[in-house]
Design an enzyme around this catalytic site. Structure first.
Site, PDB file in Angstrom:
ATOM      1  CB  SER A 130      -0.974  -0.045   1.180  1.00 13.55           C
ATOM      2  OG  SER A 130      -1.913   1.002   1.084  1.00 13.55           O
ATOM      3  CG  HIS A 146      -5.644  -1.070  -1.141  1.00 10.49           C
ATOM      4  ND1 HIS A 146      -4.827  -0.597  -2.136  1.00 10.49           N
ATOM      5  CD2 HIS A 146      -5.023  -0.794   0.024  1.00 10.49           C
ATOM      6  CE1 HIS A 146      -3.743  -0.076  -1.603  1.00 10.49           C
ATOM      7  NE2 HIS A 146      -3.836  -0.169  -0.295  1.00 10.49           N
TER       8      HIS A 146
END
Length: 311
Positions: free
Chosen positions: A86, A195
């Site tokens: 991430s 996400h």
């Protein structure tokens, strides 16, 4: 034997993560550089209260990961490949010499702010361990609510997944997961629904912002979050950094890829040991080390030992 540097994402943060960094010239210079770029004292962002801000968490994770990697590089420890989970992808891009640290700081600050502005309350992420991906997807499909959606987010291992979305639906879905035999099904310390499609508008803003920043091809292999493949040119990495906020992180595939490419030591940069625990579970024949737990000196010594081992 090859060595991979791994940069953790949100959920790895803890109070005083900047303050507890070792006293080292590379760390001091990184903190000073970040403070100068953002025009604020970075060392003041890591208390319990200020880490409630998604923006502060992301900035602190970037600074901590890059600072600890720079210490190792200053002492001759250079990775053969890098990856970041991430927001950790920005740290890995810096160490792969794809982008300048100051540019990564500017983008990560705005990334955190945009995510927070989009979903200031009521949304976040959860983690599930002990179920198959198919079972997790079945439960989400059955229990989901279109008005308060939850999505499968990151695939961290064969039996660890994250979900993103509305807490109203998520709490119910996590309860069903526990009843279905999950070892763990709980909220994560992440205050935005990363996400998943809810972050589409943020991905568009990132895409526009990244167009103004110079990128170079990576000096070492860099694995993308979205497609879990080696990205060899600047354009592909820029696209991955922009779009991945709205797509699942295929982390298990990233580590599988690097294992196939010969990585046998995975060094998790500060903070935390989330990624190290995942590797211990999924790849027992590989060695993994969390700098936060073992220290920078141990990381240096183990890396040197790994390089001396026969292929």
């Amino acid at each position: 034997m090859k060595v991979a540097f791994l940069f953790p994402g949100q959920g790895s943060q803890e109070p005083d993560l900047i303050s507890n960094l070792p006293d080292h010239p590379a760390i001091r210079s990184t903190i000073d550089e970040a403070s100068d770029v953002l025009n604020e004292d970075i060392s003041q962002l890591d208390n319990v209260h200020r880490l409630n801000s998604n923006r502060n968490v992301q900035v602190c994770l970037l600074v901590t990961g890059v600072a600890s990697a720079r210490v190792l590089k200053s002492e001759g420890v250079r990775p053969d490949m890098v990856a970041g989970h991430s927001v950790g992808a920005f740290g890995s891009a810096v160490i792969a010499e794809v982008m300048e640290f100051r540019d990564a700081l500017s983008i990560v600050k705005r990334r955190g702010e945009w995510m927070e502005e989009a979903y200031p309350t009521g949304y976040g992420m959860g983690v599930i361990s002990g179920l198959t991906k198919r079972k997790v997807e079945e439960i989400i499909e059955k229990e989901n609510n279109e008005e308060e959606p939850v999505y499968l987010a990151n695939v961290n291992s064969n039996d660890q997944f994250t979900v993103s979305g509305s807490f109203l639906s998520m709490d119910r879905i996590l309860e069903v997961m526990r009843k279905e035999g999950a070892r763990k099904a709980e909220r994560l310390n992440v205050s935005v629904p990363s996400h998943c499609p809810l972050m589409g508008p943020v991905a568009e803003k990132l895409d526009e912002a990244l167009k103004t920043i110079p990128f170079k091809n990576p000096s070492i292999p860099y694995a993308g979050n979205r497609n879990a493949r080696p990205l060899r040119d600047a354009k592909a990495i820029k696209e991955d950094l922009a779009s991945s906020v709205a797509y699942p992180v295929r982390w298990h595939e990233v580590i599988s890829l690097y294992y196939e490419l010969g990585a046998r030591l995975f060094v998790e940069l500060m903070p935390g040991r989330v990624l190290t625990d995942l590797i211990c579970q999924s790849f027992p024949t590989a060695r993994s080390l969390a700098v936060s737990a073992s220290g920078l000196h141990s990381a240096k010594m183990l890396t040197e030992h790994t390089r001396q081992m026969p292929h």
